[in-house]
Design a protein around this motif. Structure first.
Motif, PDB file in Angstrom:
ATOM      1  N   VAL A 128      16.073 -10.036  -5.092  1.00  0.00           N
ATOM      2  CA  VAL A 128      15.826  -8.620  -5.420  1.00  0.00           C
ATOM      3  C   VAL A 128      14.329  -8.368  -5.571  1.00  0.00           C
ATOM      4  N   ALA A 129      13.630  -9.326  -6.199  1.00  0.00           N
ATOM      5  CA  ALA A 129      12.178  -9.172  -6.341  1.00  0.00           C
ATOM      6  C   ALA A 129      11.493  -9.144  -4.981  1.00  0.00           C
ATOM      7  N   VAL A 130      12.025  -9.887  -4.024  1.00  0.00           N
ATOM      8  CA  VAL A 130      11.458  -9.860  -2.666  1.00  0.00           C
ATOM      9  C   VAL A 130      11.571  -8.461  -2.085  1.00  0.00           C
ATOM     10  N   ILE A 131      12.762  -7.834  -2.250  1.00  0.00           N
ATOM     11  CA  ILE A 131      12.937  -6.464  -1.726  1.00  0.00           C
ATOM     12  C   ILE A 131      11.927  -5.517  -2.382  1.00  0.00           C
ATOM     13  N   LYS A 132      11.793  -5.618  -3.697  1.00  0.00           N
ATOM     14  CA  LYS A 132      10.864  -4.727  -4.402  1.00  0.00           C
ATOM     15  C   LYS A 132       9.424  -4.957  -3.966  1.00  0.00           C
ATOM     16  N   THR A 133       9.050  -6.223  -3.830  1.00  0.00           N
ATOM     17  CA  THR A 133       7.658  -6.492  -3.422  1.00  0.00           C
ATOM     18  C   THR A 133       7.403  -6.044  -1.991  1.00  0.00           C
ATOM     19  N   ILE A 134       8.433  -6.152  -1.120  1.00  0.00           N
ATOM     20  CA  ILE A 134       8.261  -5.647   0.255  1.00  0.00           C
ATOM     21  C   ILE A 134       8.021  -4.141   0.223  1.00  0.00           C
ATOM     22  N   GLN A 135       8.837  -3.427  -0.571  1.00  0.00           N
ATOM     23  CA  GLN A 135       8.667  -1.976  -0.657  1.00  0.00           C
ATOM     24  C   GLN A 135       7.323  -1.616  -1.289  1.00  0.00           C
ATOM     25  N   ALA A 136       6.942  -2.338  -2.350  1.00  0.00           N
ATOM     26  CA  ALA A 136       5.653  -2.061  -2.985  1.00  0.00           C
ATOM     27  C   ALA A 136       4.498  -2.327  -2.023  1.00  0.00           C
ATOM     28  N   ALA A 137       4.594  -3.445  -1.289  1.00  0.00           N
ATOM     29  CA  ALA A 137       3.545  -3.752  -0.323  1.00  0.00           C
ATOM     30  C   ALA A 137       3.472  -2.685   0.759  1.00  0.00           C
ATOM     31  N   GLU A 138       4.618  -2.169   1.189  1.00  0.00           N
ATOM     32  CA  GLU A 138       4.620  -1.109   2.209  1.00  0.00           C
ATOM     33  C   GLU A 138       3.988   0.171   1.661  1.00  0.00           C
ATOM     34  N   GLN A 139       4.302   0.503   0.386  1.00  0.00           N
ATOM     35  CA  GLN A 139       3.684   1.689  -0.218  1.00  0.00           C
ATOM     36  C   GLN A 139       2.168   1.539  -0.270  1.00  0.00           C
ATOM     37  N   LYS A 140       1.728   0.356  -0.701  1.00  0.00           N
ATOM     38  CA  LYS A 140       0.281   0.133  -0.739  1.00  0.00           C
ATOM     39  C   LYS A 140      -0.326   0.202   0.660  1.00  0.00           C
ATOM     40  N   ALA A 141       0.400  -0.334   1.639  1.00  0.00           N
ATOM     41  CA  ALA A 141      -0.110  -0.289   3.007  1.00  0.00           C
ATOM     42  C   ALA A 141      -0.192   1.139   3.515  1.00  0.00           C
ATOM     43  N   VAL A 142       0.836   1.972   3.189  1.00  0.00           N
ATOM     44  CA  VAL A 142       0.818   3.385   3.608  1.00  0.00           C
ATOM     45  C   VAL A 142      -0.342   4.118   2.939  1.00  0.00           C
ATOM     46  N   MET A 143      -0.532   3.863   1.626  1.00  0.00           N
ATOM     47  CA  MET A 143      -1.642   4.499   0.924  1.00  0.00           C
ATOM     48  C   MET A 143      -2.976   4.074   1.535  1.00  0.00           C
ATOM     49  N   ALA A 144      -3.089   2.776   1.816  1.00  0.00           N
ATOM     50  CA  ALA A 144      -4.332   2.297   2.429  1.00  0.00           C
ATOM     51  C   ALA A 144      -4.552   2.928   3.789  1.00  0.00           C
ATOM     52  N   SER A 145      -3.475   3.084   4.562  1.00  0.00           N
ATOM     53  CA  SER A 145      -3.605   3.712   5.886  1.00  0.00           C
ATOM     54  C   SER A 145      -4.043   5.160   5.752  1.00  0.00           C
ATOM     55  N   SER A 146      -3.466   5.886   4.752  1.00  0.00           N
ATOM     56  CA  SER A 146      -3.848   7.291   4.543  1.00  0.00           C
ATOM     57  C   SER A 146      -5.314   7.406   4.142  1.00  0.00           C
ATOM     58  N   VAL A 147      -5.726   6.529   3.224  1.00  0.00           N
ATOM     59  CA  VAL A 147      -7.128   6.572   2.784  1.00  0.00           C
ATOM     60  C   VAL A 147      -8.061   6.212   3.938  1.00  0.00           C
ATOM     61  N   ILE A 148      -7.645   5.258   4.768  1.00  0.00           N
ATOM     62  CA  ILE A 148      -8.464   4.888   5.932  1.00  0.00           C
ATOM     63  C   ILE A 148      -8.563   6.060   6.905  1.00  0.00           C
ATOM     64  N   ASP A 149      -7.460   6.800   7.093  1.00  0.00           N
ATOM     65  CA  ASP A 149      -7.504   7.994   7.961  1.00  0.00           C
ATOM     66  C   ASP A 149      -8.495   9.024   7.415  1.00  0.00           C
ATOM     67  N   SER A 150      -8.432   9.245   6.093  1.00  0.00           N
ATOM     68  CA  SER A 150      -9.356  10.200   5.477  1.00  0.00           C
ATOM     69  C   SER A 150     -10.801   9.746   5.660  1.00  0.00           C
ATOM     70  N   PHE A 151     -11.032   8.455   5.448  1.00  0.00           N
ATOM     71  CA  PHE A 151     -12.387   7.929   5.638  1.00  0.00           C
ATOM     72  C   PHE A 151     -12.838   8.059   7.095  1.00  0.00           C
ATOM     73  N   THR A 152     -11.905   7.806   8.032  1.00  0.00           N
ATOM     74  CA  THR A 152     -12.254   7.913   9.455  1.00  0.00           C
ATOM     75  C   THR A 152     -12.655   9.346   9.814  1.00  0.00           C
ATOM     76  N   GLN A 153     -11.912  10.326   9.258  1.00  0.00           N
ATOM     77  CA  GLN A 153     -12.243  11.736   9.529  1.00  0.00           C
ATOM     78  C   GLN A 153     -13.610  12.091   8.952  1.00  0.00           C
ATOM     79  N   ALA A 154     -13.859  11.645   7.699  1.00  0.00           N
ATOM     80  CA  ALA A 154     -15.156  11.936   7.083  1.00  0.00           C
ATOM     81  C   ALA A 154     -16.287  11.270   7.863  1.00  0.00           C
ATOM     82  N   LYS A 155     -16.049  10.056   8.322  1.00  0.00           N
ATOM     83  CA  LYS A 155     -17.070   9.358   9.094  1.00  0.00           C
ATOM     84  C   LYS A 155     -17.331  10.067  10.417  1.00  0.00           C
ATOM     85  N   LEU A 156     -16.259  10.596  11.041  1.00  0.00           N
ATOM     86  CA  LEU A 156     -16.431  11.335  12.297  1.00  0.00           C
ATOM     87  C   LEU A 156     -17.299  12.574  12.069  1.00  0.00           C
TER      88      LEU A 156
END
Length: 726
Positions: A347-375
């Protein structure tokens, strides 16, 4: 494997049991086969769970490590670029401030240049006016000269010259006045023109200076505004780069947590498998021990009334079964605990997979924002803005594809992890049920063991009193046995003394045999006749002596065989022990006549029936020769050979055989060639008597030893019988 062996043993036992016991054995076999099927299914489930966990771990690690590392690398690169651009922007802000100062300074310089230009143009106009006046004066003078030159005649007479002078003097005042008026008029026009030129130049210089000042002011304002916007964009990009770095770090941390959780889940799964294996081993051990105990008990039902020893065995068996049941229950409890822990880890594996995906999505969103600002920041310094936007759009598209692939993989990983968790939950549920059942069985077995032990102790106490009475009776019997043993020991000592006396007599007879063998044999014959010796031992000793010595004595009495003559000779005619003898052999007179065509004759010699054998290649004797002083008669076609051999010290008879060195022999028709050694007959007679007497006494010693051992064995058996009766 143990379960297979139990089933095979049960089937073999069923085949040997009577038909009445077949149904019971069949049920037992069916039960064991069902247990075997359950064990095989559990093994398959464990294998499948381990494969799923290994697949999940490898897939998650590969996907998330690749995705987050890619994002982290991109974010770090973009953050570095943004930081560099922010630093450039800071430098640009400083440059813009300097540019504003330079613009103000340029405006002042432009105004000063405009004024200076106007003054320069005014001065230029004045100089041009002066040059125009000078040019006009020069032009008039040239015109007059041209007129004078053009009007001068080529040649005049005196009358024409006089008239010309009169006309010239008469019209001179009028031409000067006309020229003066023209000069004034031209001067006025030139001054007017110069004034207009100067005014126009001043106006144009003022307009140009004003335009230059306004353009410089506008350029300064635009540079200042662009610098401020660029600084804001770069500050925004820098702030978003920091956020992107933080988001990427959080994503990496989440991935590390997920990796550790997966590893921990795998460890828990292995621990659960080991615990289940330990439980199965405990169950198999308990079954084997139970069957072993049943085998020791003979498999037969206990009688209704048994003694304390039987009760003690029953109690010991109950205690052993209770201990086995307790071990099985403990193993089941450990297995259930391990299964629950493995379920929590899944069960902890499932939770950590979901948590890691949330962090990855947040990181991707922040990277998109940074890419736009850099452009937006890059567009201020880009040479081709459209190309810059197109490249950014291409990067965004590729990143979107990577994010979508990652999301799909994460969904598949979550599904696989949920499937593993569901299977783990079922295993944990089954393990808990088994633990409860095994605990109940252990409690029942413990209660039975306690009751059997109490009953055994009670019966043992009752039998101790009876045992004490029996011990007293046994002590009396033992006393009687000891008295009988003492009497028997006295008898044994008397027999030993008798044997010692007999051995002394035998030793004396041995000494006599060594001094006078023939007299010793006569003494033995006298004892046998008197009934003091053993006739069987003496007959056996004489028989063996005749076999060993009699054969040699017969050969010695027969002399040299075959007789010397045409076939062979010896020199000396009768060998002596410790000396040498020369053997002559005519191969042409024997079966080895053909050896002359291809080889030589080989002599094999020995003594006492070919003891100490010796092989010698014989040499050919050419011409006439003598043996023992007598010439050997020459025969046409003879082929004499000779060889010299040693006669051993212990030789009684010398033995000879001739051959071609291969498989062709002359052995006197299997009787061999023999020659008695000098003095051998007397020595063999003495040796036969010595051998017979020594062998007799050896046989007597062996028989006495056998009789002594038999008496000791009978004494031990008597003691054992007495103790058994006691």
């Amino acid at each position: 494997q143990l379960k297979h062996l139990e089933i095979e043993n049960a089937k073999l036992k069923q085949s040997r049991e009577p038909a009445a016991a077949a149904p019971i054995m069949g049920e037992d076999i069916q039960k064991k086969e069902a247990e075997l099927a359950s064990l095989i299914k559990k093994q398959e489930d464990l294998t499948r769970v381990m494969e799923l966990e290994a697949s999940l771990q490898s897939g998650q690690e590969a996907t998330h490590v690749a995705s987050v590392d890619a994002h982290a690398t991109q974010a770090e690169a973009q953050a570095a670029v943004a930081l560099a651009q922010a630093q450039d922007a800071a430098a640009a802000i400083t440059a813009d401030a300097q540019a504003q100062d330079a613009a103000a300074h340029a405006q002042a310089q432009a105004q000063a240049l405009a004024v200076s230009d106007a003054e320069s143009r005014t001065r230029t106009a004045a100089a041009a006016s002066r040059e125009a006046e000078t040019f006009a004066a020069d032009e008039d003078a040239e015109a007059l000269l041209l007129v004078s030159a053009s009007s001068a005649p080529a040649a005049m007479n005196d009358d024409e010259a006089y008239e010309a002078e009169v006309l010239a003097g008469h019209s001179l005042g009028t031409a000067q006045e006309h020229r003066s008026r023209e000069d004034e008029q031209r001067q006025q026009e030139e001054e007017h023109r110069q004034r207009e030129v100067r005014l126009r130049a001043e106006a144009e210089a003022e307009v140009e200076a004003k335009s230059a000042a306004e353009a410089a002011t506008r350029a300064a304002k635009e540079a200042m505004s662009k610098s401020e916007l660029q600084a804001d964009a770069e500050a925004t990009a820098k702030a978003r780069a920091e956020l992107a770095n933080k988001a990427v770090a959080e994503a990496k941390a989440a991935l590390d947590v997920m990796t550790k959780t997966v590893a921990q889940s795998k460890i828990r799964a292995l621990e659960a498998a080991k615990s289940e294996l330990a439980r199965l081993q405990a169950v198999n051990k308990a079954e084997v021990e139970s069957k072993t105990r049943t085998g020791f008990m003979g498999g037969a039902p206990l009688p209704l009334t048994i003694g304390a020893e039987g009760k003690a065995k029953v109690a010991a068996q109950s205690i052993a079964e209770a201990q086995s049941a307790t071990e099985v229950a403990a193993a089941s409890e450990a297995s259930a605990t391990a299964e629950r822990s493995a379920l929590e880890a899944a069960v902890a594996v499932i939770k950590t997979i979901q948590a890691a995906e949330q962090k990855a999505v947040m990181a991707s969103s922040v990277i998109d924002s940074f890419t736009q600002a850099k452009l937006e920041a890059d567009l201020f310094t880009a040479v081709d803005a459209d190309a810059c936007r197109a490249a950014a759009a291409q990067v965004a598209t590729e990143k979107l594809a990577v994010d979508q692939a990652r999301a799909g993989k994460v969904a598949a990983d979550v599904a696989a992890a949920e499937k593993v968790a569901f299977g783990r939950a079922e295993s944990a549920k089954g393990a808990v049920a088994k633990a409860v059942a095994d605990k109940t069985l252990a409690e029942v077995a413990a209660g039975k063991a306690i009751a059997d032990d109490a009953e055994a102790k009670q019966l043992a106490a009752a039998e101790v009193a009876a045992a004490n009475a029996v011990a007293e009776e046994a002590a009396a019997v033992r006393k009687a046995a000891e008295d009988a043993a003492a009497i028997r020991n006295a008898q044994v000592e008397a027999e030993a003394a008798e044997v010692a006396a007999r051995m002394a007599v035998i030793e004396e007879a041995k000494n006599l045999a060594a001094e006078d063998p023939q007299g010793a044999c006569a003494a033995i014959d006298a004892k046998i006749l008197a009934g003091e010796g053993n006739a069987d031992d003496w007959a056996e000793a004489k028989r063996v002596s005749d076999e060993v010595i009699g054969h040699l004595l017969t050969v010695v009495k027969n002399g040299t065989a075959p007789a010397v003559g045409d076939k062979w000779h010896l020199e000396p005619a009768q060998p002596e022990a410790g000396g040498r003898v020369t053997v002559y052999y005519d191969a042409a007179a024997t079966c080895l006549a053909g050896v002359k065509q291809y080889g030589s004759i080989t002599l094999t010699s020995g003594c006492n029936n070919f003891e100490e054998p010796e092989v010698t290649v014989m040499k050919e004797v050419k011409g006439r020769f003598k043996v023992n002083g007598a010439a050997v008669k020459a025969v046409k076609g003879s082929w004499w050979q000779k060889a010299e051999v040693d006669v051993p010290d212990g030789a009684f008879v010398m033995d000879f055989v001739f051959s071609d060195g291969g498989n062709n022999y002359d052995n006197n028709d299997r009787a061999d060639y023999h020659s008695a050694v000098k003095g051998a007959e007397e020595t063999l007679d003495t040796t036969r008597f010595t051998h017979a007497s020594e062998l007799y006494y050896k046989l007597v010693d062996d028989r006495l030893v056998r009789e002594k051992r038999a008496r000791e064995r009978n004494a031990r058996r008597a003691i054992i019988k007495t103790k058994s009766k006691a």
